[in-house]
Motif scaffolding. Structure first.
Motif, short mmCIF file in Angstrom:
data_model
loop_
_atom_site.label_atom_id
_atom_site.label_comp_id
_atom_site.label_asym_id
_atom_site.label_seq_id
_atom_site.Cartn_x
_atom_site.Cartn_y
_atom_site.Cartn_z
N GLY A 72 1.72 -0.51 1.86
CA GLY A 72 0.51 -1.26 1.55
C GLY A 72 -0.39 -0.50 0.60
N PRO A 73 -1.67 -0.91 0.53
CA PRO A 73 -2.63 -0.21 -0.35
C PRO A 73 -2.72 1.27 -0.01
CG PRO A 73 -3.55 -2.27 0.48
CD PRO A 73 -2.27 -2.05 1.23
N VAL A 74 -2.87 2.09 -1.04
CA VAL A 74 -2.86 3.55 -0.87
C VAL A 74 -4.29 4.10 -0.98
CG1 VAL A 74 -1.95 5.72 -1.73
CG2 VAL A 74 -0.56 3.65 -1.86
N PRO A 75 -4.82 4.73 0.08
CA PRO A 75 -6.14 5.34 -0.01
C PRO A 75 -6.16 6.46 -1.05
CG PRO A 75 -5.39 5.20 2.26
CD PRO A 75 -4.22 4.88 1.40
N PRO A 76 -7.31 6.69 -1.69
CA PRO A 76 -7.38 7.75 -2.71
C PRO A 76 -7.03 9.13 -2.18
CG PRO A 76 -9.30 6.31 -2.80
CD PRO A 76 -8.56 5.94 -1.57
N THR A 77 -7.26 9.37 -0.87
CA THR A 77 -7.00 10.69 -0.31
C THR A 77 -5.60 10.83 0.27
OG1 THR A 77 -7.96 9.96 1.79
CG2 THR A 77 -9.43 11.07 0.24
N SER A 78 -4.79 9.79 0.16
CA SER A 78 -3.46 9.82 0.77
C SER A 78 -2.57 10.85 0.08
CB SER A 78 -2.81 8.44 0.67
OG SER A 78 -1.49 8.46 1.16
N TYR A 79 -1.85 11.61 0.90
CA TYR A 79 -0.94 12.64 0.38
C TYR A 79 0.34 11.98 -0.08
CZ TYR A 79 2.32 16.63 0.50
OH TYR A 79 3.27 17.57 0.21
N GLY A 80 0.51 11.86 -1.38
CA GLY A 80 1.77 11.35 -1.92
C GLY A 80 1.94 9.86 -1.84
N GLY A 81 0.91 9.12 -1.45
CA GLY A 81 1.08 7.68 -1.24
C GLY A 81 1.54 6.94 -2.48
N ARG A 82 0.85 7.15 -3.60
CA ARG A 82 1.22 6.45 -4.82
C ARG A 82 2.59 6.91 -5.33
NH1 ARG A 82 -4.15 6.96 -4.66
NH2 ARG A 82 -5.43 5.17 -5.25
N GLY A 83 2.82 8.20 -5.25
CA GLY A 83 4.11 8.71 -5.69
C GLY A 83 5.25 8.17 -4.86
N MET A 84 5.05 8.10 -3.55
CA MET A 84 6.11 7.59 -2.68
C MET A 84 6.33 6.10 -2.90
SD MET A 84 6.97 10.42 -1.63
CE MET A 84 8.44 9.83 -0.79
N LEU A 85 5.28 5.38 -3.31
CA LEU A 85 5.45 3.97 -3.65
C LEU A 85 6.40 3.83 -4.83
CD1 LEU A 85 4.53 1.05 -3.07
CD2 LEU A 85 2.69 1.41 -4.72
#
Length: 257
Positions: A199-212
């Motif tokens: 789902g949506p990735v918080p700005p502080t998420s560790y690796g969230g956008r990359g893992m998407l």
């Protein structure tokens, strides 16, 4: 009195060879599991375990080693071979092949093929992702997998950047053939694993956008927690494999009587 198991590693063998001695119960099996995970994090083709001098094992110890095999079935997908003259009956439910001796296990496994496994030690610094992409591009050319160079570069860029930005530790980039596809992995020295919910990735998420991004190009991906850090890995399927999988998924289920 607490039980004890020793597990020195003979790295002079064709494959890493763990020499187990002592009692193997639930507690000592977890120590052995950690040692085996550390070896597997180096992406060997196989790991041999000589258990001829082990007393036991308990049912709980066998369950720990069975779980290890299941956990590493996709990456590094190394052969885990147990060598014990008592045979498989001494290890009910293990799920590993059991050989009477290391000699017979080595004869079955054959010679390792290091030409299909590459690694690169790196510091968490500017330019690390570029050097990792160069390694991946070279590997895809050498192994005749040009169609995977683009997706593999996406994967390795995100994994390396996660280490540079978040983990900030030395890392090892690992690339290998995986059937007709490719595996890409990065090992670092922090236990924190990237998060991904789809789902949506918080700005502080560790690796969230990359893992998407990785989730969009990889067939499968995951992580292994180690005593000193982790490995995050991804498997990339050759184009024909991905097409076959898609065709299979689109076929109607057979009628069941």
């Amino acid at each position: 009195m607490a039980s004890e198991t020793r597990h020195p590693v003979d790295r002079g063998s064709e494959y890493p060879l763990v020499m187990l001695t002592g009692a193997l119960d639930a507690d000592t099996a977890r120590t052995v599991r950690s040692a085996l995970l550390d070896l597997l994090a180096g992406q060997p083709e196989a790991v041999l375990v000589d258990a001829a001098a082990v007393t036991g094992p308990t049912t709980e110890a066998v369950a720990v080693l069975r779980a290890l095999r299941d956990e590493t079935a996709d990456w590094p997908a190394a052969h885990l071979a147990l060598c014990d003259p008592r045979g498989a009956d001494a290890w009910p439910g293990l799920g590993w092949p059991v050989w009477p001796s290391t000699r017979e296990a080595l004869a079955e496994l054959g010679k390792p093929d290091p030409d299909h496994r590459l690694s690169l030690d790196q510091e968490p610094a500017l330019g690390a992702a570029r050097r990792a992409r160069e390694l991946v591009t070279e590997a895809c050319g050498r192994w005749e997998r040009p169609d995977l160079a683009g997706p593999a570069c996406i994967v390795v860029t995100e994994l390396v950047n996660n280490v540079v930005v978040h983990a900030r530790t030395p890392m090892v980039v690992l690339v290998a053939t995986h059937g007709s596809g490719l595996s890409v992995a990065v090992r670092d020295h922090t236990p924190r694993v990237p998060t991904f919910t789809g789902g949506p990735v918080p700005p502080t998420s560790y690796g969230g956008r990359g893992m998407l991004l990785i989730d969009s190009v990889a067939e499968r991906w995951g992580s292994l927690r180690l005593d000193e850090g982790k490995v995050v890995w991804a498997l990339l399927a050759a184009e024909e494999d991905g097409e076959e999988a898609a065709e299979t998924a689109s076929m109607p289920d057979p009628v069941r009587g």
